[in-house]
Design an enzyme around this catalytic site. Structure first.
Site, PDB file in Angstrom:
ATOM      1  N   GLY A   1      -9.940 -10.142 -19.701  1.00 50.25           N
ATOM      2  CA  GLY A   1     -10.492  -9.585 -21.068  1.00 50.25           C
ATOM      3  C   GLY A   1     -10.536 -10.620 -22.163  1.00 50.25           C
ATOM      4  O   GLY A   1     -10.212 -11.670 -21.901  1.00 50.25           O
ATOM      5  N   LYS A   2     -10.842  -9.853 -23.311  1.00 53.69           N
ATOM      6  CA  LYS A   2     -10.731 -11.045 -24.522  1.00 53.69           C
ATOM      7  C   LYS A   2      -9.358 -11.035 -25.140  1.00 53.69           C
ATOM      8  O   LYS A   2      -8.524 -10.105 -25.000  1.00 53.69           O
ATOM      9  CB  LYS A   2     -11.907 -10.508 -25.562  1.00 53.69           C
ATOM     10  CG  LYS A   2     -13.237 -10.432 -25.182  1.00 53.69           C
ATOM     11  CD  LYS A   2     -14.138 -10.404 -26.328  1.00 53.69           C
ATOM     12  CE  LYS A   2     -15.399 -10.817 -26.062  1.00 53.69           C
ATOM     13  NZ  LYS A   2     -16.254  -9.613 -25.751  1.00 53.69           N
ATOM     14  N   VAL A   3      -9.042 -11.909 -25.985  1.00 56.10           N
ATOM     15  CA  VAL A   3      -7.904 -12.107 -26.540  1.00 56.10           C
ATOM     16  C   VAL A   3      -8.144 -12.269 -28.087  1.00 56.10           C
ATOM     17  O   VAL A   3      -9.346 -12.832 -28.393  1.00 56.10           O
ATOM     18  CB  VAL A   3      -7.037 -13.259 -26.168  1.00 56.10           C
ATOM     19  CG1 VAL A   3      -5.489 -13.455 -26.919  1.00 56.10           C
ATOM     20  CG2 VAL A   3      -7.050 -13.333 -24.648  1.00 56.10           C
TER      21      VAL A   3
ATOM     22  N   ASP B   1      -0.701 -19.189 -11.763  1.00 58.34           N
ATOM     23  CA  ASP B   1      -1.923 -19.576 -12.385  1.00 58.34           C
ATOM     24  C   ASP B   1      -1.665 -20.532 -13.476  1.00 58.34           C
ATOM     25  O   ASP B   1      -2.134 -20.483 -14.683  1.00 58.34           O
ATOM     26  CB  ASP B   1      -2.982 -18.694 -12.954  1.00 58.34           C
ATOM     27  CG  ASP B   1      -4.110 -18.995 -13.332  1.00 58.34           C
ATOM     28  OD1 ASP B   1      -4.710 -20.222 -12.892  1.00 58.34           O
ATOM     29  OD2 ASP B   1      -4.878 -18.517 -13.953  1.00 58.34           O
TER      30      ASP B   1
ATOM     31  N   GLY C   1     -10.474 -14.244 -21.092  1.00 57.64           N
ATOM     32  CA  GLY C   1     -10.193 -14.482 -19.554  1.00 57.64           C
ATOM     33  C   GLY C   1     -10.768 -13.549 -18.601  1.00 57.64           C
ATOM     34  O   GLY C   1     -11.320 -12.828 -19.107  1.00 57.64           O
ATOM     35  N   GLY C   2      -9.977 -13.785 -17.607  1.00 54.86           N
ATOM     36  CA  GLY C   2     -10.667 -12.802 -16.496  1.00 54.86           C
ATOM     37  C   GLY C   2     -10.168 -11.252 -16.868  1.00 54.86           C
ATOM     38  O   GLY C   2     -11.043 -10.402 -16.345  1.00 54.86           O
TER      39      GLY C   2
END
Ligand SMILES: *[C@@H]1O[C@H](CO)[C@@H](O)[C@H](O)[C@H]1NC(C)=O
Ligand SMILES: *[C@@H]1O[C@H](CO)[C@@H](O)[C@H](O)[C@H]1NC(C)=O
Ligand SMILES: *[C@@H]1O[C@H](CO)[C@@H](O)[C@H](O)[C@H]1NC(C)=O
Ligand SMILES: *[C@@H]1O[C@H](CO)[C@@H](O)[C@H](O)[C@H]1NC(C)=O
Ligand SMILES: *[C@@H]1O[C@H](CO)[C@@H](O)[C@H](O)[C@H]1NC(C)=O
Ligand SMILES: *[C@@H]1O[C@H](CO)[C@@H](O)[C@H](O)[C@H]1NC(C)=O
Ligand SMILES: *[C@@H]1O[C@H](CO)[C@@H](O)[C@H](O)[C@H]1NC(C)=O
Length: 923
Positions: free
Chosen positions: A603-605, A715, A600-601
């Site tokens: 960072g990573k998951v 969102d 996502g904006g």
């Protein structure tokens, strides 16, 4: 949070630059020392409650890009840089204007509009030989206009309207050879109107409404101004006779209403292009001049509340050919008029008001004598109030070929401060065309989304700029923003008068195009080296140099590598566990890329398995998304208090130097979006979809009403709704700086022009997009879009088509069954229709027309409760099957079946407390 980090970077970066420029003796890139001193004085005389000028202490004004300052680029003869523009609009600044403004001798543009500045205008402003634009309108400036302003012989634009400026207008202003626009309306000016002002050779607009000129007269010389387009002296306490304006060849707009003018209206013909003649609320006598007939551009003839007598020449409206854009309004109420000469038939688009005249006793004329109702709306919106993501109406014949172009417009709030017309429609296309070419766009890229008249009258409008391709590339965004921000748009036709930029809204997709002002341009590596162990606060150069040297010796850290340290988090947060970096690295096989499940904006998951065997999702902030430690922990603290069965719950976090991670429960069935896609292996049936809708709505309702402080998600989208192993919907991605706004969104942002609207195209509440006012109904809108996806399987935007519009069209032509997702199996007719109706209600453009989240929950519960028993059972059956296939439950007996909200009585939705999950114990 992020900004404060950047801020800290900024201090050091700036000092670093100063230091290095001192070392290299690179003197020619610094600001003239006199001007640096002056700027510091100017700041000292201002009060800056929102700390917008926080970087005004650091380094050199020109090389460190102080907020609102634009400098020459270092090529001046004297080897210094000079301040060319000072742009501090709408920053809520208080305090006074410093006389030191007069030291910025190269200043060409001074913009201070829309603050709350007080005190007088310093006479030193008059000593700025290069000043072209002076705008201090909409403040609380008092005192007189200094005579020294008569020296500003390069100034073209003088906007001091809406202040408390008093005293006499200095007659010496006539010396201003370049003045084009003089706006002094809505002040406390008194004395007389200097006849000499007519000598200004370039003057186009003279607007002095709402002042008190002590009952003096309008100088006859004002009828001799060769360039004048607009004379507005409304409500100025003027008396005497009306001047003859027939010799002003270009006059477009004349407003002398609400004074004490007497005598007759001069009979000679006014300029052929005049749009507005306002003479209401005076003591005018005599007849209406026959020369008001057939004026080809006339929009308003307003002479109500005077003492006019005789008859009305109907040729005023008969001798006009109006096209369908044009209107003519004639207001002659409350005079002594006794008749109408000529035909009394009214052409379409003409309105005539005659109430309160003797002629109203004539039975043939009563049609004109109705009272003027208040129903007349001041604001006009184009009939086709387009949705955020839809194309402009002219789209069909446009060169913009790709349908997706309509998905990502730039939105610009723009205001004409003193237009030369009363109706915009006849001039709308000329305006669009001229601005389109001024911005070097192609036809149809620019579209006026809506417009509205405000006090003044001023015309506020929202423009949409559509990309030619999918979206604008970054350099194009930068080019457009620069044109708008730097006052560089080539001049528009003079009828439109001066303009101002109100705001410029960038969708998320564009936010990287515009660098945050405080952001550094040094390489990250060098930065990290400078910043480690940074202290905050303003520090003098020598201290910084000393500190830098000291710190750089003390800390031998690799520039780029992220330094790990044992957790120093002293703050204990109930209910969530504080993980060390090591624990999470182990869980993810050292953040192996094979464990990444999303990006996502922020960072990573990663998917991780903790030592106790539990599976978690780890959201890891990337560099640039890091928040300040305090903010981060505050946010965790907030998240840790949110527990609801329809919210993804926070398990823990990691906060070590340069690492911030959030640890959530893992959702084995992924996102709703993936489950709706054509590729999904196990399509969701209708009952499951309904249940997902209800679950999501309940989760969001909890955020709106039970969270303290309330949280607006901002969102909501199908990819932020996750499904656990039992297909329970859980809302994700809330909380991260998504608190409901306390005050208005506008104004709290440091730069007034670039505001990023959060959200995802296709889901974004059009009204929030337009107004920036975030409400709970913005989430209702986005959730409505998710409902439509559940029903149709469609994406919110695909091939340029917007789901809301498509469904509305189908719904209105009773064709919904043609767009229902074929994969959802059989469904009860009535329930589906009700669900569609609810979804479309959520997606109404008008905030007030949408239901509240509580109503959404209630309606979904009612739909569920009316599902036929058989359907519920099939659904149940189907559901358990699916669940079995995907993740074999450890004890898959019928007793472990998840109860359906609509058949069980214990989950009524009205009882949120009973659904609150027990607090997760720290591990
Ligand atoms: C200041 O702005 C200029 C031009 O936008 C840019 O080149 C420069 O890197 C900026 N300086 C700093 C310190 O941000
Ligand atoms: C900046 O420099 C460029 C060339 O280096 C020059 O053309 C331009 O006029 C300069 N601008 C100012 C404001 O000095
Ligand atoms: C800018 O200011 C400097 C110093 O005050 C002056 O010498 C110079 O002439 C000014 N430039 C212009 C274009 O006025
Ligand atoms: C502007 O003023 C200066 C000095 O006051 C004078 O030298 C100059 O000629 C004036 N320019 C014009 C265009 O009047
Ligand atoms: C005009 O009004 C101002 C303030 O309202 C007052 O001070 C002044 O004396 C008046 N002048 C005349 C000539 O009446
Ligand atoms: C009136 O408007 C027309 C069209 O804009 C223009 O050509 C004409 O010159 C104008 N007349 C005057 C007197 O300005
Ligand atoms: C109005 O038009 C008629 C016919 O075109 C013409 O005879 C008459 O003189 C016009 N009246 C005025 C006041 O222009």
């Amino acid at each position: 949070m992020y900004q404060s980090t950047a801020w800290t970077y900024g201090i050091f970066l700036t000092s670093w630059l100063c230091w290095s420029s001192l070392l290299t003796g690179a003197q020619n890139s610094i600001t003239h020392p006199e001007e640096v001193k002056a700027l510091k004085e100017i700041k000292r005389s201002l009060i800056d409650p929102n700390n917008n000028l926080r970087n005004w202490n650091r380094g050199d004004p020109c090389t460190s890009n102080w907020t609102g300052i634009v400098c020459s680029n270092g090529t001046s003869n004297d080897g210094y840089r000079h301040v060319l523009k000072l742009q501090l609009m709408k920053l809520k600044l208080l305090g006074n204007l410093s006389s030191k403004l007069g030291r910025l001798s190269n200043l060409t543009i001074l913009l201070l509009s829309g603050n709350q500045l007080t005190g007088p205008l310093p006479k030193e402003l008059g000593y700025l030989p290069n000043l072209n634009i002076l705008q201090i309108d909409e403040n609380n400036i008092s005192g007189p206009i200094p005579v020294s302003f008569a020296n500003l012989n390069k100034t073209g634009h003088f906007h001091l309207n809406n202040n408390s400026i008093s005293g006499q207008i200095p007659p010496e202003l006539y010396k201003l050879p370049s003045l084009v626009h003089l706006l002094l309306d809505s002040n406390n000016l008194s004395g007389y109107l200097p006849p000499e002002l007519s000598k200004m050779p370039q003057l186009q607009i003279l607007q002095l409404d709402n002042n008190n000129f002590n009952g003096t007269t309008i100088p006859a010389s004002y009828g001799d101004m060769s360039q004048l387009l607009k004379l507005s002296l409304r409500n100025c306490n003027l008396q005497g006779e009306m001047p003859d304006m027939s010799r002003v060849p270009k006059l477009l707009y004349l407003d002398l209403s609400s004074n004490k003018l007497n005598g007759p209206i001069p009979p000679d013909r006014l300029s052929e292009n005049i749009t507005t003649i306002g003479l209401s609320n005076n003591h005018l006598t005599g007849e209406i001049p026959i020369n008001f007939s057939g004026l080809p551009r006339l929009q308003r003839l307003l002479i109500a509340n005077n003492s006019l007598s005789g008859s009305i020449p109907s040729s005023i409206w008969q001798n006009r050919t109006l096209n369908k854009m044009e209107n003519l309004t004639v207001e002659l109420q409350n005079n002594e008029l006794s008749n109408i000469t000529g035909s009394t038939d009214l052409p379409p688009n003409v309105t005539v008001w005659l109430q309160g005249n003797p002629l109203c006793s004539n039975a043939n004329l009563v049609q004109f004598c109705g009272s003027k109702s208040e129903g007349e709306s001041k604001s006009q919106s184009p009939t086709n109030n387009t949705l955020l993501c839809s194309c402009p109406p002219s789209y069909e014949d446009s060169p913009i070929s790709d349908g997706c172009a309509c998905a990502a417009p730039l939105l610009v709030g723009y205001r004409l401060k003193s237009p030369g017309f009363s109706d915009f429609l006849p001039y709308r296309f000329e305006f669009e065309d001229s601005l389109t070419s001024g911005l070097e766009l192609v036809r149809h890229q620019l579209y006026i989304d809506s417009f509205e008249w405000e006090e003044g009258p001023r015309l506020k409008m929202y423009l949409k700029l559509f990309p030619v391709d999918n979206h604008f590339n970054h350099s194009e965004v930068q080019r457009l923003v620069t044109l708008f921000e730097s006052w560089k748009i080539p001049a528009q036709p003079p009828i439109f008068g001066p303009y101002e930029l109100l705001n410029l809204i960038l969708l998320d997709v564009y936010k990287d195009a515009i660098p945050t002002p405080q952001r550094s341009s040094l390489s990250k590596g060098a930065l990290a080296g400078i910043v480690l162990g940074a202290i905050a606060g303003a520090v003098t150069l020598s201290t910084v140099v000393f500190l830098l040297i000291l710190r750089r010796h003390v800390r031998k850290t690799s520039a780029i590598s992220r330094k790990r340290r044992a957790s120093k988090a002293s703050m204990k947060i109930d209910g969530v566990k504080s993980f060390t970096y090591g624990e999470l690295a182990t869980a993810t096989n050292n953040f192996n890329s094979s464990t990444v499940t999303g990006q996502g904006g922020y960072g990573k998951v990663y998917k991780g398995i903790l030592v106790d065997g539990s599976v978690v999702a780890i959201k890891r902030a990337q560099e640039g998304s890091l928040q300040g430690e305090k903010e981060f922990l505050t946010e965790i603290e907030l998240l840790s208090r949110l527990h609801h069965r329809n919210l993804v719950s926070l398990v823990g976090y990691c906060d070590e130097e340069c690492e911030q991670m959030l640890v959530y429960e893992f959702m084995s069935n992924g996102t709703l979006r993936d489950n709706l896609s054509a590729k999904a292996k196990h399509p969701l049936n209708f009952a499951m979809r309904l249940r997902i809708a209800l679950g999501s709505a309940k989760g969001i309702l909890y955020l709106h009403t039970d969270a303290n402080p309330p949280i607006f998600h901002r969102d909501i989208k199908a990819s932020n709704i996750l499904l656990d192993s039992k297909y329970t919907a859980k809302v994700a991605d809330f909380g991260l700086s998504r608190l409901a706004p306390v005050a208005d969104v506008e104004g709290t942002v440091p730069t007034y022009v670039s505001t990023v609207v959060r959200g995802t195209p296709g889901y974004l509440d059009p009204e929030y997009f337009l107004t920036h006012k975030l409400t709970d109904k913005s989430d209702v809108y986005s959730l409505g879009v998710v409902f439509l996806e559940l029903l149709t399987g469609m994406q919110p935007i695909s091939h340029g088509k917007n789901i809301v519009r498509e469904v509305n069209v189908a719904y209105q032509s009773s064709m919904i069954f043609s767009i229902i997702d074929g994969r959802m199996g059989s469904y009860p007719f009535e329930s589906v229709v009700k669900f569609f109706t609810l979804a479309l209600k959520c997606c109404q453009e008008e905030t007030d027309a949408r239901p509240s989240m509580a109503e959404v929950v209630r309606e979904l519960e009612s739909i569920c409760s009316r599902m036929p028993e058989a359907d519920a059972i099939t659904a149940d059956h189907m559901f358990t099957n699916v669940a079995k296939v995907v993740t074999p439950p450890p004890s898959s007996s019928s007793s472990s079946r998840v109860k359906y909200p609509y058949v069980s009585s214990d989950v009524s939705g009205s009882n949120l407390v009973s659904e609150v999950m027990p607090v997760i114990k720290p591990r």
